[in-house]
Design an enzyme around this catalytic site. Sequence first.
Site, short mmCIF file in Angstrom:
data_model
loop_
_atom_site.label_atom_id
_atom_site.label_comp_id
_atom_site.label_asym_id
_atom_site.label_seq_id
_atom_site.Cartn_x
_atom_site.Cartn_y
_atom_site.Cartn_z
N LYS A 23 0.82 -1.21 0.00
CA LYS A 23 0.00 0.00 0.00
C LYS A 23 0.86 1.27 0.00
O LYS A 23 2.06 1.25 0.29
CB LYS A 23 -0.98 -0.02 1.17
CG LYS A 23 -2.12 -1.02 0.92
CD LYS A 23 -3.29 -0.84 1.84
CE LYS A 23 -4.45 -1.76 1.41
NZ LYS A 23 -5.60 -1.67 2.32
N ARG A 70 -3.66 -10.11 4.73
CA ARG A 70 -4.15 -10.11 3.35
C ARG A 70 -3.03 -9.56 2.47
O ARG A 70 -2.65 -8.40 2.61
CB ARG A 70 -5.41 -9.24 3.24
CG ARG A 70 -6.04 -9.22 1.86
CD ARG A 70 -7.31 -8.36 1.85
NE ARG A 70 -7.96 -8.36 0.55
CZ ARG A 70 -7.66 -7.52 -0.45
NH1 ARG A 70 -6.73 -6.59 -0.24
NH2 ARG A 70 -8.29 -7.59 -1.60
#
Length: 397
Positions: free
Chosen positions: A341, A375
Amino acid sequence: MQGHRAVLIKDREEARRFMEEIGVDQAGYAYMEPKAVFRCIKLKDIPCRAANIIKQEMLSKGGEAAVKRDALSSVGHTDVLLMGTLKHYRLLIKKLKVQPFGLKQLAGEIEAILEGVDKKSFTIELHGGKTLELGNRTLIMGILNVTPDSFSDGGRYSDPARAVERALEMKEEGADIIDIGGASSRPNATIASEEEEMERVLPVLKELVKEDLIISVDTFRGRVAKACLDLGAHIINDIGRFQMDPTLLPVLAEYNAPAIIMHNRMQMKSGEPYEDLISDIIVELKESIKQAEDMGLKKEKLIIDPGIGFGKTVEQNRLIVKRLWEFKSLGRPILLGASRKSFIGHTLNLEVGERLEGSLAVAAIGIMNGADILRVHDVKETKRVAMMTDAVVRENG
């Protein structure tokens, strides 16, 4: 020279292990364990008259409670920082349960927080008869984006055959769950229509349900969730914590299907500043948990995700990772989705394809701070990090 040292005791099991090493009489365990575990609990926005009772009671039990400077003479509200051992809290809770000013309810909330942070294992009954065991080791959720525009791997797996191949590859690499997403939620993305989302997801799901896999579908839409559950999906991963589509929660309740609820202000409270980041996220996740319970979907079916990204600043995302353990206060398993991210990219000044090491660092810190599921895009590498970190964190109590 003696090996005197400070020790860190996180829970009653570790307290018992230290006492076993010393050779303490077993009859003393139950008496001494609660004294060895120290907890701090932050209470938000408590009426000053109630806060003063809490402080007096905690002090009288041998603990401590910090309130604002003028709480004694104020008629407003104050936050309260409670500091004490499990024994102090047990005595405090007993006393607060017979006090006025809403303190009986607050005693129950303190009790629930203490139980939540000490809860180590969960068994979640999945849709379709499988079960998900959490707590013995960190589970790996492999990301399978079947979209043309996801921020990291958009377009790579939009062909159903290639997507199925990647899912099976991730299983071989150590994925415990495959999370299929058909509508990109990357910043500034135009979210696909329901029809597009189902056209992308259903052909892949139809093939994967034939395999020995636990399958999650990343969708916030009730109609998509229903179609996927009908095909055999086990979990719904909702980036909107039931707020983006009012039809989703009734579907989940009807199917008694487990859900991952992710915190997200981009759709619901876009631009609204956080007053107290961790507390605000917890409040909003609590709202979703209550919403589910009111609809008939039990809390035991829910996994929480604090929502790395999604309108949070780089510093806020790092703070969530640092204080992830505090989300255990909700008493539910924690999923951490930080892989590749932008906060990692901004921290290290790296593009998406160069964020592996940063993602792995966050994964290890996340596990040490209470993550139950990671995840991730890079399954093989993360699996190895998780196994090593688990060996350190979970060994010896």
